[in-house]
Design a protein around this motif. Structure first.
Motif, PDB file in Angstrom:
ATOM      1  N   ILE A  92       0.864  -1.179   0.000  1.00 22.95           N
ATOM      2  CA  ILE A  92       0.000   0.000   0.000  1.00 22.95           C
ATOM      3  C   ILE A  92       0.902   1.231   0.000  1.00 22.95           C
ATOM      4  N   ASP A  93       1.080   1.846  -1.150  1.00 23.86           N
ATOM      5  CA  ASP A  93       1.835   3.087  -1.228  1.00 23.86           C
ATOM      6  C   ASP A  93       0.854   4.244  -1.059  1.00 23.86           C
ATOM      7  N   GLY A  94       1.156   5.120  -0.116  1.00 23.74           N
ATOM      8  CA  GLY A  94       0.207   6.151   0.282  1.00 23.74           C
ATOM      9  C   GLY A  94      -0.570   5.692   1.505  1.00 23.74           C
ATOM     10  N   ILE A  95       0.150   5.054   2.431  1.00 27.26           N
ATOM     11  CA  ILE A  95      -0.507   4.413   3.573  1.00 27.26           C
ATOM     12  C   ILE A  95      -1.211   5.423   4.477  1.00 27.26           C
ATOM     13  N   THR A  96      -0.663   6.628   4.604  1.00 26.09           N
ATOM     14  CA  THR A  96      -1.336   7.636   5.431  1.00 26.09           C
ATOM     15  C   THR A  96      -2.674   8.020   4.816  1.00 26.09           C
ATOM     16  N   ASN A  97      -2.714   8.158   3.488  1.00 26.08           N
ATOM     17  CA  ASN A  97      -3.987   8.395   2.809  1.00 26.08           C
ATOM     18  C   ASN A  97      -4.965   7.260   3.083  1.00 26.08           C
ATOM     19  N   PHE A  98      -4.462   6.035   3.015  1.00 31.35           N
ATOM     20  CA  PHE A  98      -5.298   4.863   3.245  1.00 31.35           C
ATOM     21  C   PHE A  98      -5.912   4.883   4.639  1.00 31.35           C
ATOM     22  N   VAL A  99      -5.088   5.187   5.629  1.00 31.51           N
ATOM     23  CA  VAL A  99      -5.557   5.213   7.014  1.00 31.51           C
ATOM     24  C   VAL A  99      -6.665   6.239   7.197  1.00 31.51           C
ATOM     25  N   HIS A 100      -6.554   7.374   6.494  1.00 33.47           N
ATOM     26  CA  HIS A 100      -7.537   8.442   6.636  1.00 33.47           C
ATOM     27  C   HIS A 100      -8.717   8.312   5.673  1.00 33.47           C
ATOM     28  N   GLY A 101      -8.695   7.288   4.824  1.00 32.18           N
ATOM     29  CA  GLY A 101      -9.780   7.126   3.866  1.00 32.18           C
ATOM     30  C   GLY A 101      -9.715   8.087   2.706  1.00 32.18           C
ATOM     31  N   PHE A 102      -8.533   8.679   2.477  1.00 32.87           N
ATOM     32  CA  PHE A 102      -8.338   9.576   1.341  1.00 32.87           C
ATOM     33  C   PHE A 102      -7.976   8.715   0.127  1.00 32.87           C
ATOM     34  N   PRO A 103      -8.760   8.750  -0.942  1.00 31.12           N
ATOM     35  CA  PRO A 103      -8.650   7.728  -1.993  1.00 31.12           C
ATOM     36  C   PRO A 103      -7.502   7.935  -2.973  1.00 31.12           C
ATOM     37  N   PHE A 104      -6.298   8.141  -2.460  1.00 30.28           N
ATOM     38  CA  PHE A 104      -5.139   8.304  -3.331  1.00 30.28           C
ATOM     39  C   PHE A 104      -4.015   7.442  -2.782  1.00 30.28           C
ATOM     40  N   CYS A 105      -4.120   6.140  -3.045  1.00 30.98           N
ATOM     41  CA  CYS A 105      -3.100   5.189  -2.654  1.00 30.98           C
ATOM     42  C   CYS A 105      -3.188   4.015  -3.629  1.00 30.98           C
ATOM     43  N   CYS A 106      -2.232   3.116  -3.570  1.00 29.43           N
ATOM     44  CA  CYS A 106      -2.186   2.084  -4.596  1.00 29.43           C
ATOM     45  C   CYS A 106      -1.383   0.888  -4.125  1.00 29.43           C
ATOM     46  N   ILE A 107      -1.515  -0.190  -4.862  1.00 28.09           N
ATOM     47  CA  ILE A 107      -0.577  -1.291  -4.783  1.00 28.09           C
ATOM     48  C   ILE A 107       0.337  -1.170  -6.001  1.00 28.09           C
ATOM     49  N   SER A 108       1.623  -1.349  -5.797  1.00 26.47           N
ATOM     50  CA  SER A 108       2.552  -1.296  -6.923  1.00 26.47           C
ATOM     51  C   SER A 108       3.343  -2.601  -6.976  1.00 26.47           C
ATOM     52  N   LEU A 109       3.375  -3.185  -8.163  1.00 24.19           N
ATOM     53  CA  LEU A 109       4.054  -4.453  -8.401  1.00 24.19           C
ATOM     54  C   LEU A 109       4.986  -4.305  -9.593  1.00 24.19           C
ATOM     55  N   GLY A 110       6.165  -4.842  -9.468  1.00 22.48           N
ATOM     56  CA  GLY A 110       7.115  -4.770 -10.570  1.00 22.48           C
ATOM     57  C   GLY A 110       7.878  -6.072 -10.724  1.00 22.48           C
ATOM     58  N   LEU A 111       8.438  -6.257 -11.901  1.00 21.83           N
ATOM     59  CA  LEU A 111       9.288  -7.417 -12.167  1.00 21.83           C
ATOM     60  C   LEU A 111      10.625  -6.931 -12.689  1.00 21.83           C
ATOM     61  N   ILE A 112      11.696  -7.363 -12.022  1.00 24.92           N
ATOM     62  CA  ILE A 112      13.062  -7.095 -12.466  1.00 24.92           C
ATOM     63  C   ILE A 112      13.601  -8.385 -13.088  1.00 24.92           C
ATOM     64  N   TYR A 113      14.142  -8.269 -14.290  1.00 22.09           N
ATOM     65  CA  TYR A 113      14.673  -9.440 -14.990  1.00 22.09           C
ATOM     66  C   TYR A 113      16.050  -9.089 -15.521  1.00 22.09           C
ATOM     67  N   GLN A 114      17.025  -9.928 -15.228  1.00 18.91           N
ATOM     68  CA  GLN A 114      18.419  -9.682 -15.587  1.00 18.91           C
ATOM     69  C   GLN A 114      18.867  -8.312 -15.068  1.00 18.91           C
ATOM     70  N   LYS A 115      18.409  -8.007 -13.855  1.00 19.37           N
ATOM     71  CA  LYS A 115      18.778  -6.806 -13.101  1.00 19.37           C
ATOM     72  C   LYS A 115      18.275  -5.510 -13.732  1.00 19.37           C
ATOM     73  N   CYS A 116      17.265  -5.612 -14.620  1.00 23.07           N
ATOM     74  CA  CYS A 116      16.674  -4.431 -15.242  1.00 23.07           C
ATOM     75  C   CYS A 116      15.158  -4.485 -15.078  1.00 23.07           C
ATOM     76  N   PRO A 117      14.494  -3.329 -14.926  1.00 26.46           N
ATOM     77  CA  PRO A 117      13.032  -3.329 -14.842  1.00 26.46           C
ATOM     78  C   PRO A 117      12.414  -3.906 -16.112  1.00 26.46           C
ATOM     79  N   ALA A 118      11.484  -4.850 -15.952  1.00 26.93           N
ATOM     80  CA  ALA A 118      10.856  -5.500 -17.102  1.00 26.93           C
ATOM     81  C   ALA A 118       9.395  -5.115 -17.252  1.00 26.93           C
ATOM     82  N   LEU A 119       8.684  -4.996 -16.146  1.00 27.40           N
ATOM     83  CA  LEU A 119       7.286  -4.579 -16.220  1.00 27.40           C
ATOM     84  C   LEU A 119       6.858  -4.024 -14.870  1.00 27.40           C
ATOM     85  N   GLY A 120       5.748  -3.298 -14.895  1.00 27.26           N
ATOM     86  CA  GLY A 120       5.225  -2.739 -13.665  1.00 27.26           C
ATOM     87  C   GLY A 120       3.733  -2.531 -13.751  1.00 27.26           C
TER      88      GLY A 120
END
Length: 229
Positions: A92-120
């Motif tokens: 949960i990125d934007g956890i303080t927003n989440f705690v207060h019910g302010f709708p500006f937070c997210c889950i962020s997921l990424g994949l690093i492959y061969q030590k470089c960003p591949a997708l997000g």
């Protein structure tokens, strides 16, 4: 022999990751709050629950992969980065927003492959904005009401403006609120916030403190913000 991920495999991983991101509920707030460093960055029971849920599903689908999670990294557990596929997550990125019910937070997921960003994938479940990117295949914004839109838009609703005084961008204070850091940040924010009476000013049209760095970046790509300070 190492794992090989080509364009087709990355598309498959992206579909899996998007579906995984959508398992996170967007209608929760939490009163079960602890502190990582201070009250600015409060983890909740949902941080841990989301991390355990997501990483458990990743391990079942991709047992050969490794992972790096924000909550675990905060506790000092950080695996060595290798050429093998490595999933990274902030539950949960934007956890303080989440705690207060302010709708500006997210889950962020990424994949690093061969030590470089591949997708997000960055997904805000409150407003159902989903940003995705595969290296070499472009970035997309998907809303709940339509098909994914390639970013940046061909005809932006708000194109980047030519002068500093017409720009809008986010600034974030972060969790370190000690005097030296806070003083330096306040000084750097003063110049774009002030008018010609402020020494060294480079006035922006607007500064926004949104509370989620993971959302700030793709919103710049979207064209709704001009840069990230």
């Amino acid at each position: 022999m190492g794992t090989t991920l080509g364009p087709a495999e990355l598309c498959s991983v992206l579909t899996f990751t998007v579906n995984l991101g959508h398992t996170v509920p967007g209608d929760q707030t939490s009163s079960d709050v602890n502190e990582k460093k201070n009250s600015v960055n409060p983890p909740t029971q949902y941080d841990v629950a989301v991390e355990n849920l997501v990483m458990g599903e990743i391990k079942k689908a991709y047992p050969y992969s490794s992972s790096s999670e924000e909550e675990s990294a905060s506790a000092g557990s950080l695996p060595e980065l290798t050429d093998e596929p490595t999933f990274c997550m902030h539950p949960i990125d934007g956890i303080t927003n989440f705690v207060h019910g302010f709708p500006f937070c997210c889950i962020s997921l990424g994949l690093i492959y061969q030590k470089c960003p591949a997708l997000g994938v960055v997904y805000n479940p409150f407003i159902e904005y989903q940003y995705t990117r595969i290296e070499g295949q472009g970035s997309y914004l998907a809303l709940s009401t339509g098909q994914p839109q390639k970013l940046p838009p061909r005809i932006p609703k708000a194109p980047p403006l030519p002068i500093q005084g017409s720009n809008q961008y986010p600034v974030e204070w972060g969790s370190d609120r000690g005097t030296p850091v806070t003083h330096d940040k306040a000084g750097s924010f003063l110049k774009p916030a002030g008018d010609s009476s402020v020494p060294g000013e480079k006035m922006a049209q607007s500064l926004r403190s949104m509370g989620s760095a993971a959302l700030n970046f793709p919103i710049v790509v979207q064209g709704a913000l001009d840069l990230y300070w």
